[in-house]
Design a protein around this motif. Structure first.
Motif, short mmCIF file in Angstrom:
data_model
loop_
_atom_site.label_atom_id
_atom_site.label_comp_id
_atom_site.label_asym_id
_atom_site.label_seq_id
_atom_site.Cartn_x
_atom_site.Cartn_y
_atom_site.Cartn_z
N VAL A 5 0.84 -1.19 0.00
CA VAL A 5 0.00 0.00 0.00
C VAL A 5 0.88 1.25 0.00
O VAL A 5 1.59 1.51 0.97
CB VAL A 5 -0.95 0.01 1.21
CG1 VAL A 5 -1.82 1.26 1.17
CG2 VAL A 5 -1.82 -1.25 1.22
N GLU A 6 0.79 1.99 -1.10
CA GLU A 6 1.56 3.22 -1.23
C GLU A 6 0.78 4.40 -0.65
O GLU A 6 -0.45 4.42 -0.66
CB GLU A 6 1.86 3.53 -2.70
CG GLU A 6 2.64 2.46 -3.43
CD GLU A 6 1.75 1.50 -4.21
OE1 GLU A 6 2.23 0.88 -5.18
OE2 GLU A 6 0.57 1.39 -3.85
N SER A 7 1.53 5.39 -0.17
CA SER A 7 0.94 6.64 0.31
C SER A 7 1.96 7.75 0.14
O SER A 7 3.14 7.49 -0.13
CB SER A 7 0.51 6.52 1.77
OG SER A 7 1.63 6.23 2.59
N THR A 23 3.80 0.39 2.58
CA THR A 23 3.71 -0.55 3.69
C THR A 23 3.32 -1.92 3.16
O THR A 23 2.37 -2.04 2.38
CB THR A 23 2.69 -0.05 4.72
OG1 THR A 23 3.09 1.24 5.18
CG2 THR A 23 2.63 -1.01 5.90
N VAL A 24 4.05 -2.93 3.60
CA VAL A 24 3.89 -4.29 3.07
C VAL A 24 3.37 -5.21 4.16
O VAL A 24 3.85 -5.15 5.31
CB VAL A 24 5.23 -4.80 2.52
CG1 VAL A 24 5.07 -6.22 1.99
CG2 VAL A 24 5.76 -3.89 1.43
N SER A 25 2.43 -6.04 3.82
CA SER A 25 1.92 -7.02 4.79
C SER A 25 1.84 -8.40 4.17
O SER A 25 1.78 -8.55 2.94
CB SER A 25 0.55 -6.59 5.31
OG SER A 25 -0.36 -6.46 4.23
N GLU A 26 1.84 -9.41 5.03
CA GLU A 26 1.73 -10.82 4.64
C GLU A 26 2.87 -11.24 3.72
O GLU A 26 2.66 -12.03 2.78
CB GLU A 26 0.37 -11.09 3.98
CG GLU A 26 -0.82 -10.76 4.86
CD GLU A 26 -0.82 -11.51 6.18
OE1 GLU A 26 -0.40 -12.68 6.22
OE2 GLU A 26 -1.22 -10.91 7.20
N GLY A 119 -0.57 1.90 -6.40
CA GLY A 119 -0.02 3.15 -6.89
C GLY A 119 -0.50 4.37 -6.13
O GLY A 119 -1.57 4.37 -5.51
N THR A 120 0.32 5.42 -6.17
CA THR A 120 -0.03 6.71 -5.61
C THR A 120 0.35 7.78 -6.63
O THR A 120 1.41 7.71 -7.24
CB THR A 120 0.65 6.94 -4.24
OG1 THR A 120 0.18 8.15 -3.66
CG2 THR A 120 2.17 6.99 -4.37
N GLN A 121 -0.53 8.74 -6.84
CA GLN A 121 -0.34 9.74 -7.89
C GLN A 121 0.55 10.87 -7.41
O GLN A 121 0.36 11.42 -6.33
CB GLN A 121 -1.69 10.30 -8.34
CG GLN A 121 -1.60 11.37 -9.40
CD GLN A 121 -1.11 10.85 -10.74
OE1 GLN A 121 -1.42 9.74 -11.14
NE2 GLN A 121 -0.33 11.67 -11.45
#
Length: 126
Positions: A5-7, A23-26, A119-121
């Motif tokens: 999940v990008e931010s 942030t990376v999970s699993e 993605g994040t813009q």
């Protein structure tokens, strides 16, 4: 299910800065090289930067060398991209990705990467 999940994206003026996070999970984060890629409107996705599992080696695309810095915090399962001196040509969707194996040097080609974020813009105005 693996999630990236990008931010941190947004709109800035040329010369400004942004810091992206992923942030990376699993996923066993420190078993993976990590990379940032971007895609501008009407263009193919390109490699921006990548980093080894232990932060021992980094690679940058020619267009961002000296302006962007990649880093990671394995304790937080998080990848970062500090972007300074932004230019309008840096505009695009930025993706983080995870490449299995402890690559050395880290790969800046897309086929090495198994997992991708949404993605994040980033928009840079002149």
């Amino acid at each position: 299910e693996v999630q990236l999940v990008e931010s941190g994206g947004g709109s800035v003026q040329a010369g400004g800065s942004l810091r992206l996070s992923c942030t990376v999970s699993e996923l066993t984060f420190d078993d993976y090289a990590m990379g940032w890629f971007r895609q501008a409107p009407g263009k193919e996705r390109e490699g921006v930067s990548c980093i080894t599992w232990n932060s021992g080696s980094t690679v940058y695309g020619d267009s961002v060398k000296g302006r962007f810095t990649i880093s990671r915090d394995n304790a937080k399962n998080t990848l970062y991209l500090q972007m300074n001196s932004l230019k309008p040509e840096d505009t695009g969707m930025y993706y983080c990705a995870a490449a299995p194996r402890r690559w050395v040097p880290p790969p800046l080609f897309q086929s090495a990467y198994s997992y991708w974020g949404q993605g994040t813009q980033v928009t840079v105005s002149s």
